[in-house]
Design a protein around this motif. Structure first.
Motif, PDB file in Angstrom:
ATOM      1  N   GLY A 154      -3.997   6.513   7.782  1.00 47.60           N
ATOM      2  CA  GLY A 154      -4.561   5.273   8.283  1.00 47.60           C
ATOM      3  C   GLY A 154      -5.811   4.749   7.462  1.00 47.60           C
ATOM      4  O   GLY A 154      -6.282   3.574   7.910  1.00 47.60           O
ATOM      5  N   ASN A 155      -6.523   5.277   6.683  1.00 48.34           N
ATOM      6  CA  ASN A 155      -7.363   4.768   5.844  1.00 48.34           C
ATOM      7  C   ASN A 155      -7.357   3.965   4.733  1.00 48.34           C
ATOM      8  O   ASN A 155      -6.220   4.674   3.728  1.00 48.34           O
ATOM      9  CB  ASN A 155      -8.753   5.931   5.860  1.00 48.34           C
ATOM     10  CG  ASN A 155      -9.065   6.220   6.902  1.00 48.34           C
ATOM     11  OD1 ASN A 155      -9.263   5.885   7.975  1.00 48.34           O
ATOM     12  ND2 ASN A 155      -9.171   7.636   7.222  1.00 48.34           N
ATOM     13  N   LYS A 204       0.899  -0.897   0.033  1.00 50.18           N
ATOM     14  CA  LYS A 204      -0.233   0.110   0.174  1.00 50.18           C
ATOM     15  C   LYS A 204       0.770   1.129  -0.083  1.00 50.18           C
ATOM     16  O   LYS A 204       1.752   1.354   0.778  1.00 50.18           O
ATOM     17  CB  LYS A 204      -0.818   0.098   1.374  1.00 50.18           C
ATOM     18  CG  LYS A 204      -2.098  -0.981   1.292  1.00 50.18           C
ATOM     19  CD  LYS A 204      -2.843  -0.704   2.354  1.00 50.18           C
ATOM     20  CE  LYS A 204      -4.029  -1.850   2.345  1.00 50.18           C
ATOM     21  NZ  LYS A 204      -4.952  -1.732   3.646  1.00 50.18           N
ATOM     22  N   LYS A 205       0.465   2.104  -1.117  1.00 50.43           N
ATOM     23  CA  LYS A 205       1.307   3.333  -1.074  1.00 50.43           C
ATOM     24  C   LYS A 205       0.832   4.380  -0.004  1.00 50.43           C
ATOM     25  O   LYS A 205      -0.360   4.535   0.033  1.00 50.43           O
ATOM     26  CB  LYS A 205       1.086   3.956  -2.394  1.00 50.43           C
ATOM     27  CG  LYS A 205       1.904   3.096  -3.489  1.00 50.43           C
ATOM     28  CD  LYS A 205       2.064   3.936  -4.644  1.00 50.43           C
ATOM     29  CE  LYS A 205       3.059   3.249  -5.604  1.00 50.43           C
ATOM     30  NZ  LYS A 205       4.120   3.694  -5.655  1.00 50.43           N
ATOM     31  N   ASP A 206       1.552   5.158   0.866  1.00 45.60           N
ATOM     32  CA  ASP A 206       1.229   6.130   1.553  1.00 45.60           C
ATOM     33  C   ASP A 206       1.082   7.724   0.687  1.00 45.60           C
ATOM     34  O   ASP A 206       2.003   8.070   0.005  1.00 45.60           O
ATOM     35  CB  ASP A 206       2.230   6.445   2.813  1.00 45.60           C
ATOM     36  CG  ASP A 206       1.637   7.493   3.747  1.00 45.60           C
ATOM     37  OD1 ASP A 206       1.509   8.843   3.256  1.00 45.60           O
ATOM     38  OD2 ASP A 206       1.668   7.329   4.673  1.00 45.60           O
TER      39      ASP A 206
END
Length: 157
Positions: free
Chosen positions: A93-94, A62-64
């Motif tokens: 955080g979603n 997952k990319k931030d």
């Protein structure tokens, strides 16, 4: 015997869905979740009429989104390349699903999109903002999406 056959069919269906590939038909693209692709388009006036796939990469993490935007380096290259990254991402955080577009045509690019939710077979229209050249354009959804269909590409000054 029926249970074994049913289990085999279920595993076969899951395997087929997990191996979804990028589909390119002239100027239309279908990109499964978890892919980053680099394309070289062919133009006719200000319309894209064909794409050539230059490279493809699987995205497993997952990319931030804040990190990605902070580390994006804008340049003035005009090599007509178009890069799409369609992946699961994270923002504060979603879990979200994002399409990141970086195009280097020197013009503004608009296109249309349809998304397919996991567990369905029908694509539904979604809105997409035009993409400026040499910038990161980000579209995001909270829906659980498994692929996106992009079409009607057009460039404007």
């Amino acid at each position: 015997m029926k249970k074994i056959l049913s289990l085999f069919i279920l595993l076969f269906i899951i395997t087929i869905n997990a191996q979804e590939k990028i589909l390119i038909k002239n100027s239309e693209l279908t990109i499964p979740i978890g892919k980053k692709i680099l394309l070289q388009p062919e133009f006719q006036k200000n319309k894209i009429i064909k794409f050539e796939l230059v490279s493809e990469e699987n995205i497993t993490e997952k990319k931030d989104m804040f990190d990605m935007l902070e580390n994006f380096k804008k340049d003035d290259v005009k090599d007509n390349s178009i890069e799409f990254t369609f992946s699961e991402s994270e923002m504060m955080g979603n879990k979200i699903f994002t399409l990141v577009t970086v195009q280097k045509t020197g013009k503004r690019m608009s296109f249309k999109a349809k998304i397919r939710l996991k567990g369905t077979t029908i694509y539904q229209s979604t809105s997409i903002m035009p993409s400026s050249s040499n910038a990161a354009s980000i579209e995001q959804w909270r829906d659980n999406i498994d692929s996106i269909f992009l079409y009607d590409f057009e460039l404007t000054n």
